[in-house]
Scaffold this active site. Sequence first.
Site, PDB file in Angstrom:
ATOM      1  N   ARG A 151       0.811  -1.233   0.000  1.00 16.81           N
ATOM      2  CA  ARG A 151       0.000   0.000   0.000  1.00 16.81           C
ATOM      3  C   ARG A 151       0.842   1.279   0.000  1.00 16.81           C
ATOM      4  O   ARG A 151       0.352   2.349   0.357  1.00 16.81           O
ATOM      5  CB  ARG A 151      -0.988   0.027   1.156  1.00 16.81           C
TER       6      ARG A 151
ATOM      7  N   LYS B 149       3.184  11.440 -10.942  1.00 16.85           N
ATOM      8  CA  LYS B 149       2.294  10.601 -11.757  1.00 16.85           C
ATOM      9  C   LYS B 149       3.031   9.310 -12.058  1.00 16.85           C
ATOM     10  O   LYS B 149       4.102   9.337 -12.685  1.00 16.85           O
ATOM     11  CB  LYS B 149       1.935  11.298 -13.074  1.00 16.85           C
TER      12      LYS B 149
ATOM     13  N   GLU C 170       9.435  18.634 -24.807  1.00 14.25           N
ATOM     14  CA  GLU C 170       8.782  18.926 -23.514  1.00 14.25           C
ATOM     15  C   GLU C 170       9.371  20.200 -22.901  1.00 14.25           C
ATOM     16  O   GLU C 170       8.682  20.931 -22.195  1.00 14.25           O
ATOM     17  CB  GLU C 170       8.931  17.741 -22.546  1.00 14.25           C
TER      18      GLU C 170
ATOM     19  N   LYS D 214       7.639  23.059 -13.806  1.00 18.07           N
ATOM     20  CA  LYS D 214       6.762  21.919 -13.489  1.00 18.07           C
ATOM     21  C   LYS D 214       6.459  21.882 -11.993  1.00 18.07           C
ATOM     22  O   LYS D 214       5.324  21.647 -11.579  1.00 18.07           O
ATOM     23  CB  LYS D 214       7.377  20.596 -13.951  1.00 18.07           C
TER      24      LYS D 214
ATOM     25  N   GLU E 182      -4.322  17.512 -10.518  1.00 15.55           N
ATOM     26  CA  GLU E 182      -4.863  17.943 -11.811  1.00 15.55           C
ATOM     27  C   GLU E 182      -6.355  18.290 -11.755  1.00 15.55           C
ATOM     28  O   GLU E 182      -7.153  17.841 -12.577  1.00 15.55           O
ATOM     29  CB  GLU E 182      -4.583  16.872 -12.880  1.00 15.55           C
TER      30      GLU E 182
ATOM     31  N   ARG F  74      -2.876  22.002 -13.595  1.00 13.31           N
ATOM     32  CA  ARG F  74      -1.905  20.989 -14.039  1.00 13.31           C
ATOM     33  C   ARG F  74      -2.196  20.502 -15.459  1.00 13.31           C
ATOM     34  O   ARG F  74      -1.294  20.063 -16.162  1.00 13.31           O
ATOM     35  CB  ARG F  74      -1.857  19.814 -13.045  1.00 13.31           C
TER      36      ARG F  74
ATOM     37  N   ASN G 191      -0.394  19.458 -20.366  1.00  5.96           N
ATOM     38  CA  ASN G 191      -0.745  18.595 -21.497  1.00  5.96           C
ATOM     39  C   ASN G 191      -0.824  19.364 -22.812  1.00  5.96           C
ATOM     40  O   ASN G 191      -1.386  18.855 -23.789  1.00  5.96           O
ATOM     41  CB  ASN G 191      -2.073  17.888 -21.237  1.00  5.96           C
TER      42      ASN G 191
ATOM     43  N   HIS H  77      -0.612  17.568 -26.116  1.00  2.12           N
ATOM     44  CA  HIS H  77      -0.699  16.126 -25.880  1.00  2.12           C
ATOM     45  C   HIS H  77      -1.967  15.491 -26.450  1.00  2.12           C
ATOM     46  O   HIS H  77      -1.962  14.312 -26.770  1.00  2.12           O
ATOM     47  CB  HIS H  77      -0.587  15.826 -24.377  1.00  2.12           C
TER      48      HIS H  77
ATOM     49  N   HIS I 182      -1.269  12.461 -28.549  1.00  2.00           N
ATOM     50  CA  HIS I 182      -1.745  11.110 -28.201  1.00  2.00           C
ATOM     51  C   HIS I 182      -2.480  10.477 -29.373  1.00  2.00           C
ATOM     52  O   HIS I 182      -2.395   9.264 -29.588  1.00  2.00           O
ATOM     53  CB  HIS I 182      -2.661  11.153 -26.974  1.00  2.00           C
TER      54      HIS I 182
ATOM     55  N   HIS J 131       7.183   9.627 -27.963  1.00  2.72           N
ATOM     56  CA  HIS J 131       6.206  10.511 -27.328  1.00  2.72           C
ATOM     57  C   HIS J 131       6.555  11.992 -27.589  1.00  2.72           C
ATOM     58  O   HIS J 131       5.702  12.779 -28.006  1.00  2.72           O
ATOM     59  CB  HIS J 131       6.174  10.210 -25.826  1.00  2.72           C
TER      60      HIS J 131
HETATM   61  P1  NAD Z   1      12.291   5.605 -22.153  1.00  5.83           P
HETATM   62  O1  NAD Z   1      12.222   5.445 -20.704  1.00  5.83           O
HETATM   63  O2  NAD Z   1      11.774   4.496 -23.009  1.00  5.83           O
HETATM   64  O3  NAD Z   1      13.803   5.910 -22.571  1.00  5.83           O
HETATM   65  C1  NAD Z   1      14.125   6.062 -23.932  1.00  5.83           C
HETATM   66  C2  NAD Z   1      15.272   5.133 -24.342  1.00  5.83           C
HETATM   67  O4  NAD Z   1      16.504   5.683 -23.880  1.00  5.83           O
HETATM   68  C3  NAD Z   1      15.183   3.748 -23.754  1.00  5.83           C
HETATM   69  O5  NAD Z   1      15.647   2.825 -24.702  1.00  5.83           O
HETATM   70  C4  NAD Z   1      16.136   3.837 -22.571  1.00  5.83           C
HETATM   71  O6  NAD Z   1      16.632   2.587 -22.156  1.00  5.83           O
HETATM   72  C5  NAD Z   1      17.223   4.705 -23.131  1.00  5.83           C
HETATM   73  N1  NAD Z   1      18.017   5.449 -22.171  1.00  5.83           N
HETATM   74  C6  NAD Z   1      17.614   5.996 -21.008  1.00  5.83           C
HETATM   75  N2  NAD Z   1      18.599   6.733 -20.471  1.00  5.83           N
HETATM   76  C7  NAD Z   1      19.661   6.617 -21.289  1.00  5.83           C
HETATM   77  C8  NAD Z   1      20.958   7.164 -21.278  1.00  5.83           C
HETATM   78  N3  NAD Z   1      21.352   8.027 -20.338  1.00  5.83           N
HETATM   79  N4  NAD Z   1      21.810   6.836 -22.282  1.00  5.83           N
HETATM   80  C9  NAD Z   1      21.395   6.011 -23.275  1.00  5.83           C
HETATM   81  N5  NAD Z   1      20.159   5.500 -23.371  1.00  5.83           N
HETATM   82  C10 NAD Z   1      19.298   5.808 -22.386  1.00  5.83           C
HETATM   83  O7  NAD Z   1      11.512   6.926 -22.647  1.00  5.83           O
HETATM   84  P2  NAD Z   1      11.367   8.380 -22.012  1.00  5.83           P
HETATM   85  O8  NAD Z   1      11.193   9.279 -23.167  1.00  5.83           O
HETATM   86  O9  NAD Z   1      12.386   8.670 -20.996  1.00  5.83           O
HETATM   87  O10 NAD Z   1       9.979   8.269 -21.235  1.00  5.83           O
HETATM   88  C11 NAD Z   1       8.775   8.009 -21.911  1.00  5.83           C
HETATM   89  C12 NAD Z   1       7.763   7.531 -20.896  1.00  5.83           C
HETATM   90  O11 NAD Z   1       7.548   8.562 -19.937  1.00  5.83           O
HETATM   91  C13 NAD Z   1       6.413   7.202 -21.495  1.00  5.83           C
HETATM   92  O12 NAD Z   1       5.972   5.965 -21.007  1.00  5.83           O
HETATM   93  C14 NAD Z   1       5.517   8.319 -20.995  1.00  5.83           C
HETATM   94  O13 NAD Z   1       4.174   7.899 -20.823  1.00  5.83           O
HETATM   95  C15 NAD Z   1       6.154   8.666 -19.693  1.00  5.83           C
HETATM   96  N6  NAD Z   1       5.878  10.032 -19.216  1.00  5.83           N
HETATM   97  C16 NAD Z   1       5.439  10.166 -17.939  1.00  5.83           C
HETATM   98  C17 NAD Z   1       5.192  11.414 -17.420  1.00  5.83           C
HETATM   99  C18 NAD Z   1       4.767  11.563 -16.002  1.00  5.83           C
HETATM  100  O14 NAD Z   1       4.404  12.671 -15.593  1.00  5.83           O
HETATM  101  N7  NAD Z   1       4.835  10.527 -15.212  1.00  5.83           N
HETATM  102  C19 NAD Z   1       5.413  12.559 -18.207  1.00  5.83           C
HETATM  103  C20 NAD Z   1       5.882  12.383 -19.513  1.00  5.83           C
HETATM  104  C21 NAD Z   1       6.119  11.117 -20.011  1.00  5.83           C
HETATM  105  N1  GLY Z   2       3.211  15.185 -17.780  1.00  6.76           N
HETATM  106  C1  GLY Z   2       2.045  15.838 -17.314  1.00  6.76           C
HETATM  107  C2  GLY Z   2       1.943  15.932 -15.832  1.00  6.76           C
HETATM  108  O1  GLY Z   2       2.819  15.528 -15.109  1.00  6.76           O
HETATM  109  O2  GLY Z   2       0.956  16.404 -15.345  1.00  6.76           O
END
Ligand code: NAD
Ligand code: GLY
Length: 354
Positions: free
Chosen positions: A115, A137, A179, A221, A231, A235, A239, A242, A246, A259
């Site tokens: 939990r 998130k 972003e 942020k 949100e 917040r 987006n 987005h 999306h 993305h």
């Molecule tokens: P990712 O985590 O898939 O990383 C991209 C690629 O880079 C992967 O292959 C990873 O292994 C590689 N990588 C990571 N760090 C590295 C480094 N230093 N050197 C070499 N390679 C490296 O993608 P991302 O763009 O970091 O994240 C996308 C995800 O984030 C999505 O699932 C999206 O939904 C999520 N997201 C979440 C929020 C949130 O608020 N929680 C906001 C935006 C995006």
């Molecule tokens: N990436 C959008 C949020 O964190 O609200």
Amino acid sequence: MRKLEVALGERSYPIYIGGGLLSSGIGAEHVVTDRALLVSNETVAPLYADRLALPGIDVQRVILPDGERYKRLETCERVYDALIEGRFDRSATIVALGGGVIGDLAGFCAATYQRGVGYIQIPTTLLAQVDSSVGGKTGVNHPKGKNMIGAFHQPRAVIADTDVLATLPNRELAAGLAEVVKYGLIRDRPFFDWLEAEAEALLRRDPEALAHAVAESCRNKAAVVAADEREAGERALLNLGHTFGHAIETYTGYSSWLHGEAVAVGLCMAARMSVELGWLAESEWERTRRLLERFGLPTEPPPIPEAQFRELMSVDKKSRGGRLRLVLLQGVGDAVVTADFDPAALDRTLATHP
Ligand code: NAD
Ligand code: GLY
């Protein structure tokens, strides 16, 4: 090193930004016991897991396969298995070392194991450093929808070591820059001006420029999250682009477009629609498009039939009572969330982007 705070009362936490942070040992003070579970993936762990110093902490590891397609409940089982087999109790700390996929998944495991246990975000992509690691998130995808299973769960600390960006593929760096541009467009015109001035420095990965971009993005942020953690209102501004993005990601099956690339097109389309509404000057849209292009980002969507684009946009989490709400621009640095717009402007925007 720069230090910021996400101000959320008892759940406030620091964001550390700078070079050399992985080996500095700074994470150890946020592990409340002498044990932690490191969650990383097969790409990042060989590069950085050994560099991460957590003095005095017994660190166990679970290394997951790399890729958005593994951001699902089945993969969480691997983390829960490691926690249970390692006899971690409610004082457990999870350390997420990786991009947004690892951060979202490990954060979700932290939100749900017994939990809720603590976790630390150590983001290694630019996107994760400027966006996903901050704000709590967490979640995984469902076969029928992205990020459909999740929880709000704030980390204990975010440690953004900008040195790790050196190994990031160019395409991933650009995706993160989309972003970064988003924050300028939403609420920080001087930052947008700075990005235009320093675009070349960012593309050459100048350490000072990258650290500044990460810090300014996190500052923006953190302010939005502190004002509206769950949100209820403001917040949703985060987006921007987005809803359009999306639709592109869903249409293309989350495979060919990153993305951040879809968000770049979404930023352009949101800006274009704002021009169509008469809210944004044509020149501001041009600036937006030019900056994204300089970062090597796409600014035009793939060919998606208009009716299908509209349908894909309508499943957006911001929709209320069947009404599409969008984040639109009244200027660079001035975004609004609204359902009150002339639908003909959306028609024209979709029609000019066949
Ligand atoms: P990712 O985590 O898939 O990383 C991209 C690629 O880079 C992967 O292959 C990873 O292994 C590689 N990588 C990571 N760090 C590295 C480094 N230093 N050197 C070499 N390679 C490296 O993608 P991302 O763009 O970091 O994240 C996308 C995800 O984030 C999505 O699932 C999206 O939904 C999520 N997201 C979440 C929020 C949130 O608020 N929680 C906001 C935006 C995006
Ligand atoms: N990436 C959008 C949020 O964190 O609200």
